[in-house]
Design an enzyme around this catalytic site. Structure first.
Site, PDB file in Angstrom:
ATOM      1  N   ARG A 187     -18.780  -1.411   9.867  1.00 51.34           N
ATOM      2  CA  ARG A 187     -17.320  -1.403  10.073  1.00 51.34           C
ATOM      3  C   ARG A 187     -16.930  -0.089  10.742  1.00 51.34           C
ATOM      4  NH1 ARG A 187     -13.439  -3.133   5.106  1.00 51.34           N
ATOM      5  NH2 ARG A 187     -12.359  -1.229   5.727  1.00 51.34           N
ATOM      6  N   ARG A 219     -22.261   0.262   2.714  1.00 52.13           N
ATOM      7  CA  ARG A 219     -21.700  -0.857   3.466  1.00 52.13           C
ATOM      8  C   ARG A 219     -21.702  -0.555   4.968  1.00 52.13           C
ATOM      9  NH1 ARG A 219     -15.615  -2.493   2.116  1.00 52.13           N
ATOM     10  NH2 ARG A 219     -15.075  -0.917   3.651  1.00 52.13           N
ATOM     11  N   ARG A 234       0.811  -1.207   0.000  1.00 46.74           N
ATOM     12  CA  ARG A 234       0.000   0.000   0.000  1.00 46.74           C
ATOM     13  C   ARG A 234       0.845   1.257   0.000  1.00 46.74           C
ATOM     14  NH1 ARG A 234      -5.193  -1.944   2.216  1.00 46.74           N
ATOM     15  NH2 ARG A 234      -6.623  -0.218   2.427  1.00 46.74           N
TER      16      ARG A 234
HETATM   17  P1  ADP Z   1     -10.241  -0.556   2.393  1.00 49.30           P
HETATM   18  O1  ADP Z   1      -9.385  -0.850   1.207  1.00 49.30           O
HETATM   19  O2  ADP Z   1     -11.714  -0.611   2.097  1.00 49.30           O
HETATM   20  O3  ADP Z   1      -9.853   0.701   3.115  1.00 49.30           O
HETATM   21  P2  ADP Z   1      -8.998  -2.773   3.913  1.00 49.30           P
HETATM   22  O4  ADP Z   1      -9.774  -3.833   4.590  1.00 49.30           O
HETATM   23  O5  ADP Z   1      -8.109  -3.159   2.780  1.00 49.30           O
HETATM   24  O6  ADP Z   1     -10.094  -1.716   3.463  1.00 49.30           O
HETATM   25  O7  ADP Z   1      -8.102  -1.984   4.974  1.00 49.30           O
HETATM   26  C1  ADP Z   1      -8.646  -1.455   6.156  1.00 49.30           C
HETATM   27  C2  ADP Z   1      -7.558  -0.775   6.984  1.00 49.30           C
HETATM   28  O8  ADP Z   1      -6.567  -1.736   7.377  1.00 49.30           O
HETATM   29  C3  ADP Z   1      -6.755   0.316   6.259  1.00 49.30           C
HETATM   30  O9  ADP Z   1      -7.411   1.572   6.281  1.00 49.30           O
HETATM   31  C4  ADP Z   1      -5.463   0.316   7.106  1.00 49.30           C
HETATM   32  O10 ADP Z   1      -5.645   0.992   8.330  1.00 49.30           O
HETATM   33  C5  ADP Z   1      -5.274  -1.156   7.433  1.00 49.30           C
HETATM   34  N1  ADP Z   1      -4.404  -1.805   6.417  1.00 49.30           N
HETATM   35  C6  ADP Z   1      -4.775  -2.782   5.539  1.00 49.30           C
HETATM   36  N2  ADP Z   1      -3.743  -3.132   4.759  1.00 49.30           N
HETATM   37  C7  ADP Z   1      -2.686  -2.362   5.126  1.00 49.30           C
HETATM   38  C8  ADP Z   1      -1.339  -2.221   4.704  1.00 49.30           C
HETATM   39  N3  ADP Z   1      -0.860  -2.943   3.678  1.00 49.30           N
HETATM   40  N4  ADP Z   1      -0.553  -1.321   5.326  1.00 49.30           N
HETATM   41  C9  ADP Z   1      -1.007  -0.595   6.343  1.00 49.30           C
HETATM   42  N5  ADP Z   1      -2.268  -0.645   6.792  1.00 49.30           N
HETATM   43  C10 ADP Z   1      -3.109  -1.524   6.207  1.00 49.30           C
END
Ligand code: ADP
Length: 187
Positions: free
Chosen positions: A134, A128, A89
């Site tokens: 959530r 959602r 990310r």
């Molecule tokens: P969305 O893409 O709908 O925001 P996710 O379920 O992918 O939802 O992620 C939710 C949260 O989890 C993010 O906003 C972040 O806080 C955390 N997160 C997920 N993946 C990562 C990552 N690769 N690095 C840092 N934080 C992460």
């Protein structure tokens, strides 16, 4: 192609599509967001470390996330392929993933980029929020997550573009239509 990433803004439908594609290709879908949420629910140490960042719509620190992904990719079920959803990310995570895969003697075959416009995304996420509750789906946190995506995650697409492995797929349409578009990109 069986080592895949799916990248896209919050609300683009990554999780839904990742589940369908992984079933179709018989590889595990590994969602960092789902792993964090399961750990928060079970009140583990990892969950405690991640919760405040997630609730604010910020990225969890790389030190925490990278270790979690390294452990997960070393598990047996990921040896013959995986679909990673939500990682990497930011650019530091791209470097870490390269290092993890080099150590495993593997590489990414394709990056699926799921697109949709911001107002559509906000509307979907608010919908959602009403269904699933959530904790990071309030309008303010949603808008912040979209900004974090634009600032930190979008730039990594260029890194993968330079490797020639990105396929862009329009995330608008029915779930099945989008799945078909994605599958035709990896078959
Ligand atoms: P969305 O893409 O709908 O925001 P996710 O379920 O992918 O939802 O992620 C939710 C949260 O989890 C993010 O906003 C972040 O806080 C955390 N997160 C997920 N993946 C990562 C990552 N690769 N690095 C840092 N934080 C992460």
């Amino acid at each position: 192609m069986n080592r895949l990433l799916i990248i896209g803004p919050p609300g683009a439908g990554k999780g839904t599509q990742a589940t369908k594609i992984s079933e179709e290709l018989s590889i595990p879908a590994i969602s960092t967001g789902d792993i964090f949420r399961a750990n928060i629910k079970n009140q583990t140490e990892l969950g405690r470390e991640a919760k405040e960042y997630i609730d604010a719509g910020n990225l969890v620190p790389d030190s925490v996330t990278n270790r979690m992904v390294r452990d997960r990719l070393a598990q047996d079920d990921a040896a013959r392929g995986f679909l990673l959803d939500g990682y990497p990310r930011n650019t530091a995570q791209v470097e870490e993933l390269d290092s993890i895969l080099t150590d495993l003697d593997q590489k990414i075959d394709a990056v699926l980029l799921l697109t949709a416009d911001n107002e559509e995304l906000v509307q979907r996420l608010l919908g959602r929020a009403a269904d699933q509750g959530r904790s990071d789906d309030t309008e303010e946190v949603i808008r912040h997550r979209l900004d974090v995506y634009a600032e930190e995650t979008e730039p990594i697409v260029d890194l993968y573009e330079a490797r020639g492995i990105v396929t862009r797929v329009d995330g608008l349409g029915t779930i099945d239509e989008v799945t078909e578009r994605l599958l035709s990109a990896v078959r």
